[in-house]
Design a protein around this motif. Structure first.
Motif, PDB file in Angstrom:
ATOM      1  N   ILE A 150      14.380   3.437 -16.286  1.00 24.00           N
ATOM      2  CA  ILE A 150      13.995   4.717 -16.890  1.00 24.00           C
ATOM      3  C   ILE A 150      14.583   4.803 -18.302  1.00 24.00           C
ATOM      4  O   ILE A 150      15.804   4.771 -18.476  1.00 24.00           O
ATOM      5  CB  ILE A 150      14.497   5.900 -16.046  1.00 24.00           C
ATOM      6  N   MET A 151      13.720   4.912 -19.304  1.00 24.53           N
ATOM      7  CA  MET A 151      14.178   5.012 -20.685  1.00 24.53           C
ATOM      8  C   MET A 151      14.391   6.478 -21.081  1.00 24.53           C
ATOM      9  O   MET A 151      15.431   6.840 -21.592  1.00 24.53           O
ATOM     10  CB  MET A 151      13.162   4.363 -21.631  1.00 24.53           C
ATOM     11  N   TYR A 152      13.380   7.298 -20.838  1.00 28.13           N
ATOM     12  CA  TYR A 152      13.531   8.731 -21.109  1.00 28.13           C
ATOM     13  C   TYR A 152      12.482   9.508 -20.324  1.00 28.13           C
ATOM     14  O   TYR A 152      11.506   8.945 -19.818  1.00 28.13           O
ATOM     15  CB  TYR A 152      13.441   9.041 -22.610  1.00 28.13           C
ATOM     16  N   VAL A 153      12.706  10.804 -20.237  1.00 28.47           N
ATOM     17  CA  VAL A 153      11.808  11.707 -19.519  1.00 28.47           C
ATOM     18  C   VAL A 153      11.428  12.832 -20.468  1.00 28.47           C
ATOM     19  O   VAL A 153      12.277  13.385 -21.176  1.00 28.47           O
ATOM     20  CB  VAL A 153      12.495  12.295 -18.275  1.00 28.47           C
ATOM     21  N   GLU A 154      10.149  13.157 -20.484  1.00 27.80           N
ATOM     22  CA  GLU A 154       9.651  14.233 -21.346  1.00 27.80           C
ATOM     23  C   GLU A 154       8.893  15.248 -20.499  1.00 27.80           C
ATOM     24  O   GLU A 154       8.051  14.885 -19.682  1.00 27.80           O
ATOM     25  CB  GLU A 154       8.732  13.672 -22.427  1.00 27.80           C
ATOM     26  N   SER A 155       9.225  16.517 -20.691  1.00 24.22           N
ATOM     27  CA  SER A 155       8.559  17.583 -19.945  1.00 24.22           C
ATOM     28  C   SER A 155       7.272  17.986 -20.653  1.00 24.22           C
ATOM     29  O   SER A 155       7.263  18.254 -21.862  1.00 24.22           O
ATOM     30  CB  SER A 155       9.484  18.795 -19.836  1.00 24.22           C
ATOM     31  N   LYS A 156       6.177  17.998 -19.901  1.00 25.56           N
ATOM     32  CA  LYS A 156       4.877  18.417 -20.419  1.00 25.56           C
ATOM     33  C   LYS A 156       4.369  19.564 -19.536  1.00 25.56           C
ATOM     34  O   LYS A 156       3.616  19.358 -18.587  1.00 25.56           O
ATOM     35  CB  LYS A 156       3.889  17.251 -20.384  1.00 25.56           C
ATOM     36  N   GLY A 157       4.823  20.761 -19.851  1.00 24.83           N
ATOM     37  CA  GLY A 157       4.453  21.893 -19.010  1.00 24.83           C
ATOM     38  C   GLY A 157       5.120  21.789 -17.655  1.00 24.83           C
ATOM     39  O   GLY A 157       6.348  21.719 -17.555  1.00 24.83           O
TER      40      GLY A 157
END
Length: 243
Positions: A150-157
């Motif tokens: 896991i490199m990064y997590v981005e929230s999309k709604g």
């Protein structure tokens, strides 16, 4: 089977490192295969054709290409080998650790020094193969991933996009807070939130600026009020990982 690559352009040094590796594994129960290279380009060719190594022991000052450049190319190709640099100078130490090297060993080294470096590499390998998390994917299905993937997590709604080391993006319906709690329970301190809507694997950070960080070429915002604390925590995390 543990695959180890040893790369040094000086034959005598190559032999010395090979002997040290054999001495280390002679007291362990793992099956191991050590591949010796006196040419860094041949090592890269073999990785391209045959696949990754578990551990790479790299000299830095080699003709035609530096060991740090070899490591950079390995990372570019998504190689996950634990890298130990073995060299006569400490001038490349900062660059080496920016490439996520597990250790930086100065020549001449003792068997005890070598063993300590290898222990760190083996500990990382063990963690890499044991720490996993299960994601329930949007739509249907589940997927198990190594935490270090896991490199990064981005929230999309209401959807979280999980960006993996190979470029794959998983979509899950979960709160960022809940995921952060799960990650921190499995790997305390490894995952952080630089700004609202993001979680980042500190192992994957390439650049830290006052208003953003870079992971896999992606610029992720960093809240300015967090910059100093974020940077201090990052150095503390890297130091503890390599202590």
């Amino acid at each position: 089977m543990i695959w180890v690559a040893i790369c040094d352009d000086v034959r005598l040094q190559l032999h010395t490192i090979h002997q040290a590796a054999e001495g280390y594994f002679s007291k362990r129960h793992e099956k191991v295969e050590c591949c010796a290279y006196d040419n860094a380009f041949k090592l890269l060719d073999d990785i391209e054709q045959k696949g990754d190594f578990d551990i790479a022991l790299l000299d830095i000052c080699m003709p035609g290409i530096l060991g740090t450049d070899v490591a950079m190319e390995m990372r570019r190709r998504k190689c996950r080998a634990e890298i130990i640099f073995i060299t006569t100078s400490d001038e490349f130490a900062i660059e080496a650790f920016s490439l996520k090297a597990v250790h930086y060993l100065l020549k001449p080294f003792s068997q005890a020094d070598f063993n300590a470096a290898m222990n760190r590499a083996m500990e990382r390998l063990t963690r890499y193969h044991s720490e996993k998390i299960i994601f329930k994917l949007v739509g249907c299905g589940v997927q198990t991933e190594e935490l270090d993937h896991i490199m990064y997590v981005e929230s999309k709604g209401h959807i979280l996009q999980i960006h993996l080391v190979d470029g794959t993006i998983l979509e899950v319906r979960q709160t960022l807070t809940h995921l952060m709690e799960a990650l921190d329970k499995k790997a305390p301190g490894q995952f952080v939130s630089p700004a609202k809507g993001y979680i980042v694997n500190q192992e994957a950070i390439h650049i830290i600026k006052s208003d953003y960080i870079e992971v896999q070429g992606k610029c992720i915002p960093l809240a300015k009020r967090k910059y100093r604390e974020f940077q201090e925590n990052y150095f503390k995390f890297i130091f503890m990982r390599n202590a």
